[in-house]
Every structure is written in C-alpha cells, then in structure tokens.
Design an enzyme around this catalytic site. Structure first.
Site, mmCIF file in Angstrom:
data_model
loop_
_atom_site.group_PDB
_atom_site.id
_atom_site.type_symbol
_atom_site.label_atom_id
_atom_site.label_comp_id
_atom_site.label_asym_id
_atom_site.label_seq_id
_atom_site.Cartn_x
_atom_site.Cartn_y
_atom_site.Cartn_z
ATOM 1 N N THR A 36 6.465 10.173 -9.560
ATOM 2 C CA THR A 36 6.669 11.414 -10.323
ATOM 3 C C THR A 36 7.173 12.497 -9.376
ATOM 4 O OG1 THR A 36 4.979 10.787 -11.920
ATOM 5 C CG2 THR A 36 5.524 13.134 -11.790
ATOM 6 N N GLN A 73 10.167 0.503 -11.587
ATOM 7 C CA GLN A 73 9.764 -0.771 -12.200
ATOM 8 C C GLN A 73 10.568 -1.950 -11.638
ATOM 9 O OE1 GLN A 73 7.161 -1.262 -13.936
ATOM 10 N NE2 GLN A 73 6.591 0.778 -14.666
ATOM 11 N N SER A 85 7.293 3.426 -6.166
ATOM 12 C CA SER A 85 5.878 3.776 -6.218
ATOM 13 C C SER A 85 5.029 2.554 -5.882
ATOM 14 C CB SER A 85 5.553 4.278 -7.629
ATOM 15 O OG SER A 85 4.204 4.641 -7.719
ATOM 16 N N ALA A 86 4.108 2.710 -4.910
ATOM 17 C CA ALA A 86 3.374 1.552 -4.369
ATOM 18 C C ALA A 86 2.444 0.897 -5.381
ATOM 19 C CB ALA A 86 2.571 1.987 -3.145
ATOM 20 N N HIS A 87 1.846 1.700 -6.289
ATOM 21 C CA HIS A 87 0.833 1.095 -7.155
ATOM 22 C C HIS A 87 1.429 0.198 -8.241
ATOM 23 C CE1 HIS A 87 0.857 3.704 -10.887
ATOM 24 N NE2 HIS A 87 1.499 4.523 -10.085
ATOM 25 N N THR A 113 0.973 17.013 5.841
ATOM 26 C CA THR A 113 0.502 15.919 6.700
ATOM 27 C C THR A 113 0.629 14.589 5.957
ATOM 28 O OG1 THR A 113 -1.027 17.440 7.743
ATOM 29 C CG2 THR A 113 -1.481 15.088 8.031
ATOM 30 N N CYS A 158 1.934 7.322 -19.752
ATOM 31 C CA CYS A 158 1.801 8.743 -20.066
ATOM 32 C C CYS A 158 1.711 8.988 -21.560
ATOM 33 C CB CYS A 158 2.985 9.516 -19.516
ATOM 34 S SG CYS A 158 3.231 9.212 -17.793
#
Ligand code: PLP
Length: 381
Positions: free
Chosen positions: A72, A175, A195-197, A233, A323
């Site tokens: 996002t 995706q 996106s890693a997840h 960071t 979402c």
C-alpha cells in the site's frame, strides 16, 4: 474442527525458515543500520545483503530496491512520487487494487485527468485501446501485473513497449512476485511494488523497485535513509525475512507451481461436480492467470451469506480483495469485466498456497458444496 485456509491472496502463513532467518535480527543484531559504530555496521550489512538478494531475485540492481512498510505504501509512493506537482494525464485500469485506485482518485480530484483502459470479459486489459488513450501530456501509466480477485495476468511488457520514454509506468506486482517469475528490467516498467506477506514472508514490509535515474518525490521527509526516497530507520529483521521468503519462493518455484495448479483444478472439478451451476470468473486459458486464484460464482446464493456460512463450516475465503471483504458493495473488478448482476452477487475468491494438502482441498470443496447446496435449498426466490 480445523479451519481450511483458502485465502492466500489476502495473506500467507509465515514459513518457519523465514522466521528463523529473522530471529537473530530482532535480538542479537539489534543495531541501527544508520549508526557509524560496529553494532550499526552489522545491522547495515544484513540490511544491504537483504536488498542485494531481493534485487537479484527480481532482476533489479540493489540500489533500485526501496523497502517500504508494504505494498500500500509502495503504490502510494510510486503514484504520488512519480507525478510531480504539475497537472497532466494518467492512464490506469478499472481492476487495480484500492491502494492504486484511491491515490489515483485523489490525483483526479486535484486536477489530473485520468483514463481507465477497459478490460475484456476475462479481466485482461484491452491493449488495442491503449493508443487511443495516449496523449502528449500522458505522464503516468499504472497497470498491475496479476489481479488480486481473478488472478488475470496483464500484458505489462506489451504496454511498456508502446509508451514514450517521458511516460512513467508503475506496476503493482503484489500478486505476482513470489508466485510466478518476475524480472523488473524485462518488464520495462519504471517502478514496481511487492509485498512480503503474499509469499510467506512477514507482514509490515514490501518494496518499491525504482529504475535508476527516476525522479521520485518522497512521501515523507526527515531522514536520509534509502537515498531519501523512504526516510526512516529500516526494519532489518523484516527485510531479511522478505529476502528469505523470496529466495525460498524462487528455489521451490517449480514444485509450488505444479502443486498449486493441481490443487486448484481438483477443487474446481469437485465443485463443478457437486455444486453445479458454478460460474468461473476470470481467464480460463492456461498462462493467462496466476494458478493461485479461483474466482467462482454460485448463482442462487449471496456472497455475504456464503462467506458467513463457510466461516462457520471452517473454510476461510473471501468475497473479493481483503479490504472489501465483509462489505456488500459489488466488486469493481468483476463489474469492469461485465459480469452480470446475478453472477456478481455470489462471487467468492478462493486462493491457494503450496502449504495446502490434497486432503484439505478435497475436504474444503466438500464443505463449500454442502454450504452452497444448503443455501440454495433454503433461499427464497
Ligand atoms: N496490491 C494488490 C494487488 C494486493 O492484492 C494488495 C493486498 O491485498 C496490495 C496491493 C496491498 O498490499 P499490502 O497488504 O502489502 O499493503
């Protein structure tokens, strides 16, 4: 009763090997990668190794990978960062994820003009209509690689080849990365989000890949990290987890893909046999979609009732993107494909991962068929 998890486009379980790779970076290697001392240097080495590894796996240079909190943020950074401040023309598609459609909606409100490249009944962008939309002031094109609701693959390299050098091209590849081979430079895009997840990595980290020499305005100010493009960071352990998850996806690609193909066709076959009529939304031809996704409608049922009853029956799935699940609004993706109202109202998304077993998928299809048949019997028409 065990829950059968068929919602892997929403998120995937973290693999134990990914967690193992991250652990020491939350405890022993705790330094700030920006610190000048040796504790910081260790953290910086781990971070830069993760960046180099990620870059190598997606066909990019290490200095092109900017870690973000997820896709996002990566999509917002790309869209707001690429357009600059002058008005202009944007081309996107009607099947993008809300993390693309909403920033573009905001840009439209502040004076950009936007055209949306229509999709066909299978949910694939109508590439032949693109030349008619291109204008001398087109500054940005944003088209995804694989759709989150139907899995449809978009002709991204063909679109890239039609654009002028002055036009930035953002691609939401969330995706696709970690599921099918993705090579940043071969796609021909300016920026790409991941996106890693979505591929068994941790939540809270993604990346925006930014082609060298691209002018990108940061969303945030207040630090020099990551070339100033994304100050703050860096989350070293999460970056290590992302790189490990992508590495595993790469190494296991052939077995995962074959297994997922086989699980999906078994699930579909069982439902066609036991819960007919079943309408498949999205591409049916091999190679036109990611194998992880199956979007099915069960005419005579309503998606909200299906979702609730499937949850009670121990099947976790979705009515669309995460979402919008729980909402009764019709899916804009299916609407753009011209799916008729009656079919649209009962659309469910089932999404698979290689962690599923044949038994789970067979049992899942049996549970879905039982719920569908019961709802059809009890529905008042
Ligand atoms: N883009 C697509 C196509 C997605 O499917 C998702 C998540 O569902 C996102 C963007 C947002 O990703 P994140 O959860 O990392 O913010």
């Amino acid at each position: 009763m065990d829950v059968i998890y068929l919602d892997n486009n929403a998120t995937t379980p973290l693999l134990p090997a990914v967690w193992e790779s991250m652990r020491s970076h939350l405890t022993d290697v705790f330094g700030n990668p920006g610190s000048a001392h040796r504790i910081g240097a260790r953290a910086r080495r781990a971070l830069e190794d993760a960046r180099e590894h990620t870059a190598a796996l997606i066909g990019a240079h290490a200095d092109e990978v900017i870690f973000t909190s997820g896709a996002t943020e990566a999509n917002n950074l790309a869209l707001f960062g690429l357009v600059g401040t002058s008005g202009g023309h944007i081309i996107s598609s009607p099947i993008e994820h809300p993390s693309v459609t909403e920033p573009i909606g905001r840009l439209e409100q502040v004076g950009f003009s936007v055209d949306r490249l229509p999709v066909n009944a299978a949910g694939i962008a109508k590439i032949d209509l693109l030349p008619g939309l291109l204008r001398p002031d087109t500054g940005l094109v944003s088209i995804m690689l694989a759709n989150h609701e139907t899995g449809s693959l978009q002709p991204v390299p063909t679109i890239a080849a039609q654009l002028e050098k002055t036009m930035a091209f953002h691609c939401d590849a969330v995706q696709a990365v970690g599921k099918i081979p993705v090579h940043f430079h071969n796609l021909g895009v300016t920026t790409l989000s991941l996106s890693a997840h979505k591929f068994h990595g941790p939540k809270g980290i993604g990346a925006l890949v930014v082609r060298r020499h691209t002018r990108l305005q940061p969303l945030m100010l207040g630090g020099h990290q990551q070339q100033g493009k994304r100050p703050g960071t860096e989350p070293v352990a999460l970056a290590v987890g992302l790189a490990t998850a992508l590495d595993l996806a790469h190494r296991q690609a052939a077995e995962r893909t074959e297994k997922i193909h086989q699980l999906r066709s078994c699930f579909l076959g069982l439902l066609q046999e036991n819960a007919s009529p079943v309408v498949r939304n999205g591409p049916t031809e091999v190679g036109c979609s990611i194998p992880h996704t199956l979007n099915l409608s069960f005419p005579g049922c309503r998606a909200d009732a299906l979702l609730m009853n499937l949850d009670l029956a121990g099947v976790a799935c979705s009515t669309g993107s995460a979402c919008s699940s729980g909402s009764l609004l019709p899916s804009p993706v299916l609407q753009a494909m011209g799916v008729p109202d009656e079919v649209l109202k009962s659309a469910m998304r089932f999404s698979f991962s290689a962690l599923l077993t044949q038994e789970e998928v067979t049992d899942g299809a049996r549970r879905v068929a039982a719920v569908v048949n019961r709802l059809r019997r009890t529905s008042v028409s």
